[in-house]
Design a protein around this motif. Structure first.
Motif, PDB file in Angstrom:
ATOM      1  N   MET A   1     -21.582  46.945   7.474  1.00 50.26           N
ATOM      2  CA  MET A   1     -22.343  47.811   8.355  1.00 50.26           C
ATOM      3  C   MET A   1     -23.744  47.212   8.484  1.00 50.26           C
ATOM      4  O   MET A   1     -24.377  46.878   7.482  1.00 50.26           O
ATOM      5  CB  MET A   1     -22.392  49.223   7.762  1.00 50.26           C
ATOM      6  CG  MET A   1     -23.271  50.148   8.520  1.00 50.26           C
ATOM      7  SD  MET A   1     -23.233  51.915   8.082  1.00 50.26           S
ATOM      8  CE  MET A   1     -22.808  52.001   6.400  1.00 50.26           C
ATOM      9  N   GLU A   2     -24.198  47.073   9.693  1.00 42.18           N
ATOM     10  CA  GLU A   2     -25.537  46.552   9.937  1.00 42.18           C
ATOM     11  C   GLU A   2     -26.478  47.711  10.245  1.00 42.18           C
ATOM     12  O   GLU A   2     -26.136  48.610  11.003  1.00 42.18           O
ATOM     13  CB  GLU A   2     -25.522  45.573  11.110  1.00 42.18           C
ATOM     14  CG  GLU A   2     -24.767  44.295  10.795  1.00 42.18           C
ATOM     15  CD  GLU A   2     -24.843  43.297  11.935  1.00 42.18           C
ATOM     16  OE1 GLU A   2     -25.882  43.250  12.614  1.00 42.18           O
ATOM     17  OE2 GLU A   2     -23.839  42.597  12.135  1.00 42.18           O
ATOM     18  N   LEU A   3     -27.652  47.673   9.640  1.00 39.68           N
ATOM     19  CA  LEU A   3     -28.657  48.702   9.857  1.00 39.68           C
ATOM     20  C   LEU A   3     -29.988  48.055  10.177  1.00 39.68           C
ATOM     21  O   LEU A   3     -30.316  47.006   9.618  1.00 39.68           O
ATOM     22  CB  LEU A   3     -28.821  49.561   8.596  1.00 39.68           C
ATOM     23  CG  LEU A   3     -27.615  50.355   8.130  1.00 39.68           C
ATOM     24  CD1 LEU A   3     -27.882  50.957   6.758  1.00 39.68           C
ATOM     25  CD2 LEU A   3     -27.287  51.449   9.117  1.00 39.68           C
ATOM     26  N   PRO A   4     -30.767  48.686  11.043  1.00 40.79           N
ATOM     27  CA  PRO A   4     -32.106  48.158  11.320  1.00 40.79           C
ATOM     28  C   PRO A   4     -32.990  48.348  10.085  1.00 40.79           C
ATOM     29  O   PRO A   4     -32.729  49.221   9.247  1.00 40.79           O
ATOM     30  CB  PRO A   4     -32.592  48.994  12.501  1.00 40.79           C
ATOM     31  CG  PRO A   4     -31.761  50.224  12.478  1.00 40.79           C
ATOM     32  CD  PRO A   4     -30.454  49.866  11.842  1.00 40.79           C
ATOM     33  N   PRO A   5     -34.027  47.547   9.948  1.00 38.93           N
ATOM     34  CA  PRO A   5     -34.905  47.632   8.766  1.00 38.93           C
ATOM     35  C   PRO A   5     -35.402  49.035   8.419  1.00 38.93           C
ATOM     36  O   PRO A   5     -35.383  49.400   7.237  1.00 38.93           O
ATOM     37  CB  PRO A   5     -36.055  46.674   9.109  1.00 38.93           C
ATOM     38  CG  PRO A   5     -35.417  45.657  10.005  1.00 38.93           C
ATOM     39  CD  PRO A   5     -34.423  46.438  10.830  1.00 38.93           C
ATOM     40  N   PRO A   6     -35.812  49.867   9.394  1.00 33.69           N
ATOM     41  CA  PRO A   6     -36.258  51.213   9.006  1.00 33.69           C
ATOM     42  C   PRO A   6     -35.151  52.051   8.358  1.00 33.69           C
ATOM     43  O   PRO A   6     -35.403  52.813   7.428  1.00 33.69           O
ATOM     44  CB  PRO A   6     -36.717  51.853  10.328  1.00 33.69           C
ATOM     45  CG  PRO A   6     -37.037  50.700  11.216  1.00 33.69           C
ATOM     46  CD  PRO A   6     -36.067  49.628  10.824  1.00 33.69           C
ATOM     47  N   ALA A   7     -33.923  51.892   8.823  1.00 39.07           N
ATOM     48  CA  ALA A   7     -32.801  52.634   8.246  1.00 39.07           C
ATOM     49  C   ALA A   7     -32.507  52.145   6.834  1.00 39.07           C
ATOM     50  O   ALA A   7     -32.175  52.939   5.949  1.00 39.07           O
ATOM     51  CB  ALA A   7     -31.563  52.488   9.126  1.00 39.07           C
ATOM     52  N   ILE A   8     -32.636  50.861   6.597  1.00 38.57           N
ATOM     53  CA  ILE A   8     -32.425  50.320   5.255  1.00 38.57           C
ATOM     54  C   ILE A   8     -33.478  50.867   4.300  1.00 38.57           C
ATOM     55  O   ILE A   8     -33.167  51.225   3.157  1.00 38.57           O
ATOM     56  CB  ILE A   8     -32.436  48.778   5.281  1.00 38.57           C
ATOM     57  CG1 ILE A   8     -31.186  48.278   6.019  1.00 38.57           C
ATOM     58  CG2 ILE A   8     -32.501  48.198   3.874  1.00 38.57           C
ATOM     59  CD1 ILE A   8     -31.158  46.798   6.282  1.00 38.57           C
TER      60      ILE A   8
ATOM     61  N   LYS B   1     -32.774  53.036   0.965  1.00 33.17           N
ATOM     62  CA  LYS B   1     -33.326  52.686  -0.353  1.00 33.17           C
ATOM     63  C   LYS B   1     -34.090  53.868  -0.946  1.00 33.17           C
ATOM     64  O   LYS B   1     -33.952  54.167  -2.136  1.00 33.17           O
ATOM     65  CB  LYS B   1     -34.263  51.489  -0.233  1.00 33.17           C
ATOM     66  CG  LYS B   1     -33.561  50.176  -0.001  1.00 33.17           C
ATOM     67  CD  LYS B   1     -34.573  49.041   0.145  1.00 33.17           C
ATOM     68  CE  LYS B   1     -33.899  47.736   0.473  1.00 33.17           C
ATOM     69  NZ  LYS B   1     -34.858  46.642   0.690  1.00 33.17           N
ATOM     70  N   ALA B   2     -34.884  54.529  -0.126  1.00 35.35           N
ATOM     71  CA  ALA B   2     -35.668  55.670  -0.599  1.00 35.35           C
ATOM     72  C   ALA B   2     -34.760  56.805  -1.063  1.00 35.35           C
ATOM     73  O   ALA B   2     -34.999  57.423  -2.106  1.00 35.35           O
ATOM     74  CB  ALA B   2     -36.615  56.157   0.496  1.00 35.35           C
TER      75      ALA B   2
END
Length: 63
Positions: free
Chosen positions: A1-8, A12-13
């Motif tokens: 699954m690919e996610l944009p940096p803000p979603a990653i 993580k949070a």
């Protein structure tokens, strides 16, 4: 699954906040909650939240 940096970063949070053992655990729990909310909405139920002031309001999720 690919996610944009803000979603990653959000993933993580959430992993840190919930002390989940993996990103898969965070995702699994999110799917469970999402499914429950949809089932409640289909059954005509509402979710209520209690504000720190004591006021109870309906939680608007899918507006």
């Amino acid at each position: 699954m690919e996610l944009p940096p803000p979603a990653i970063e959000r993933l993580k949070a959430l992993k840190d906040k919930t002390e989940a053992s993996s990103y898969a655990e965070v995702t699994k729990n999110a799917y469970r909650l999402y499914d429950l909310i949809i089932e409640m909405q289909e059954a005509g139920r509402t979710l209520m939240v209690k504000e720190p002031s004591g006021e109870v309001k309906e939680l608007q999720i899918f507006v």
